[in-house]
Design an enzyme around this catalytic site. Structure first.
Site, PDB file in Angstrom:
ATOM      1  N   HIS A   1      77.471  24.186-103.090  1.00 41.07           N
ATOM      2  CA  HIS A   1      77.433  22.743-103.429  1.00 41.07           C
ATOM      3  C   HIS A   1      75.981  22.307-103.718  1.00 41.07           C
ATOM      4  O   HIS A   1      75.388  21.549-102.960  1.00 41.07           O
ATOM      5  CB  HIS A   1      77.995  21.974-102.235  1.00 41.07           C
ATOM      6  CG  HIS A   1      78.414  20.571-102.544  1.00 41.07           C
ATOM      7  ND1 HIS A   1      77.544  19.590-102.928  1.00 41.07           N
ATOM      8  CD2 HIS A   1      79.625  19.975-102.511  1.00 41.07           C
ATOM      9  CE1 HIS A   1      78.184  18.459-103.102  1.00 41.07           C
ATOM     10  NE2 HIS A   1      79.448  18.657-102.872  1.00 41.07           N
TER      11      HIS A   1
ATOM     12  N   GLU B   1      78.148  22.738-109.087  1.00 47.38           N
ATOM     13  CA  GLU B   1      78.622  23.605-108.005  1.00 47.38           C
ATOM     14  C   GLU B   1      79.403  24.808-108.547  1.00 47.38           C
ATOM     15  O   GLU B   1      80.494  24.638-109.103  1.00 47.38           O
ATOM     16  CB  GLU B   1      79.488  22.785-107.064  1.00 47.38           C
ATOM     17  CG  GLU B   1      78.784  21.539-106.532  1.00 47.38           C
ATOM     18  CD  GLU B   1      79.720  20.488-106.004  1.00 47.38           C
ATOM     19  OE1 GLU B   1      80.791  20.854-105.472  1.00 47.38           O
ATOM     20  OE2 GLU B   1      79.398  19.287-106.141  1.00 47.38           O
TER      21      GLU B   1
HETATM   22  O1  TA6 Z   1      81.396  18.015-104.868  1.00 47.16           O
HETATM   23  C1  TA6 Z   1      82.006  16.802-105.070  1.00 47.16           C
HETATM   24  C2  TA6 Z   1      82.564  16.281-103.760  1.00 47.16           C
HETATM   25  O2  TA6 Z   1      83.777  16.908-103.442  1.00 47.16           O
HETATM   26  C3  TA6 Z   1      82.689  14.767-103.899  1.00 47.16           C
HETATM   27  O3  TA6 Z   1      84.047  14.382-103.991  1.00 47.16           O
HETATM   28  C4  TA6 Z   1      81.979  14.230-102.653  1.00 47.16           C
HETATM   29  O4  TA6 Z   1      82.885  14.104-101.592  1.00 47.16           O
HETATM   30  C5  TA6 Z   1      80.944  15.308-102.428  1.00 47.16           C
HETATM   31  O5  TA6 Z   1      81.653  16.521-102.658  1.00 47.16           O
HETATM   32  C6  TA6 Z   1      80.222  15.271-101.116  1.00 47.16           C
HETATM   33  O6  TA6 Z   1      81.095  15.591-100.070  1.00 47.16           O
HETATM   34  P1  TA6 Z   1      80.499  15.510 -98.567  1.00 47.16           P
HETATM   35  O7  TA6 Z   1      81.626  15.925 -97.668  1.00 47.16           O
HETATM   36  O8  TA6 Z   1      79.333  16.458 -98.508  1.00 47.16           O
HETATM   37  O9  TA6 Z   1      80.056  14.082 -98.388  1.00 47.16           O
END
Ligand code: TA6
Length: 301
Positions: free
Chosen positions: A161, A265
């Site tokens: 991520h 990602e």
């Molecule tokens: O990568 C996108 C995502 O799934 C978004 O929907 C948002 O929730 C982000 O990840 C961050 O998630 P987190 O649980 O780290 O706040």
């Protein structure tokens, strides 16, 4: 404790969390044992490539907001387990350093996570080993190898991520996904037909590009650089920027932080989840390279 080269030091980082700091010939880097979260990669003579928020928390009960959190063994919410942590337990776990090497150019660190009493009663209770290899060099290379140690076939999702630093998201383009169909989390179920041009950001953007093994690039004309992301063993790519309201809603996101970051990602999520037979292994890899050439394409207004 394994032997570590002089270019690597294990010290106490933010929030009192243990952190491996790398001062190698080709790059500076940093990786917290918490979540095996890479929080810095700065090529020699260059500027930081990864983004960390102004309000990122460094605590063992929360994921670090920035760098490269590892989402595993599920992505997003865990269906049927409302209390399960978003994006799985890997980014909340303490990984162990199992190898460290400096070959005179690149510094390679290898970290490991296996099942434990907590994971075995989690929303994904299987026996497993995850080994994460990080190479800090003129490129940043990440490889996550998962091995199924159980005697049943397992399914899992995984994502690197990655938060990349940009001058202003409103002047950034992401190329490489032209024409690829994507799930738009903001528009509900069902894939959307692809778009002919690069991804541009004019509002909250949360897209899962399906069935793409393409290399992508984040073009940051204001910074005079592109970050090129190559991948292997990954069939999907997520692109995310929270924009104004979502950033305000996230307590570990500074109100204006959304302007200086983009997530691209490398992942295997949804229909691209990985299925592993007993004893099987799978590796997902991503490589990041900074192209200092200013963008030839005109910057979108
Ligand atoms: O990568 C996108 C995502 O799934 C978004 O929907 C948002 O929730 C982000 O990840 C961050 O998630 P987190 O649980 O780290 O706040």
């Amino acid at each position: 404790m394994i032997a570590i080269p002089s270019s690597v030091s294990l010290t106490t980082g933010r929030g009192g969390l243990p952190v491996l700091q790398v001062n190698g010939p080709a790059a500076r880097g940093e990786i917290y044992l918490h979540g095996a979260t890479v929080t810095d990669w700065t090529p020699a003579g260059g500027s930081p490539v990864l983004w960390l928020g102004s309000a990122s928390r460094f605590a063992d009960d929360t994921a670090i907001r920035g760098g490269v959190p590892i989402c595993f063994p599920w992505f997003g919410a865990r269906a049927g387990h409302p209390g399960a942590p978003s994006h799985g337990f890997a980014r909340l776990s303490e990984w162990s350093l199992v190898a460290a090497e400096d070959d005179g150019q690149d510094v390679t660190l290898r970290l490991r996570l296996t099942d434990d009493d907590q994971t075995r009663v989690s929303a994904w209770p299987h026996r497993f080993e995850a080994v994460y290899t990080v190479v800090f060099g003129s490129r940043l290379s990440l490889a996550l190898q998962v091995t199924n140690l159980s005697d049943e076939t397992v399914n899992f999702e995984e994502a690197l991520h990655t938060y990349l630093e940009v001058r202003d998201i409103r002047a950034v383009e992401v190329s490489g996904l032209e024409g690829a169909a994507f799930h738009d989390r903001l528009a509900g179920p069902g894939p959307v037909r692809g778009e002919p041009g690069p991804v541009r950001f004019r509002s909250e953007t949360d897209r899962t590009y399906l069935d793409t093994r393409a290399r992508t690039a984040v073009h940051d004309a204001q910074a005079g650089r592109s970050v090129v992301i190559s991948k292997d063993g990954s069939a999907a790519t997520v692109v995310w920027n929270p924009w104004i309201d979502k950033a305000l809603a996230l307590s570990d996101f500074g109100d204006d932080d959304w302007t200086t970051m983009v997530c691209v990602e490398v992942c295997n999520v949804g229909d691209a989840a990985i299925q592993l037979a007993p004893g099987g292994s799978h590796t997902m890899a991503a490589t990041f390279e900074v192209d200092p050439d200013p963008i030839t394409r005109s910057t979108p207004r």
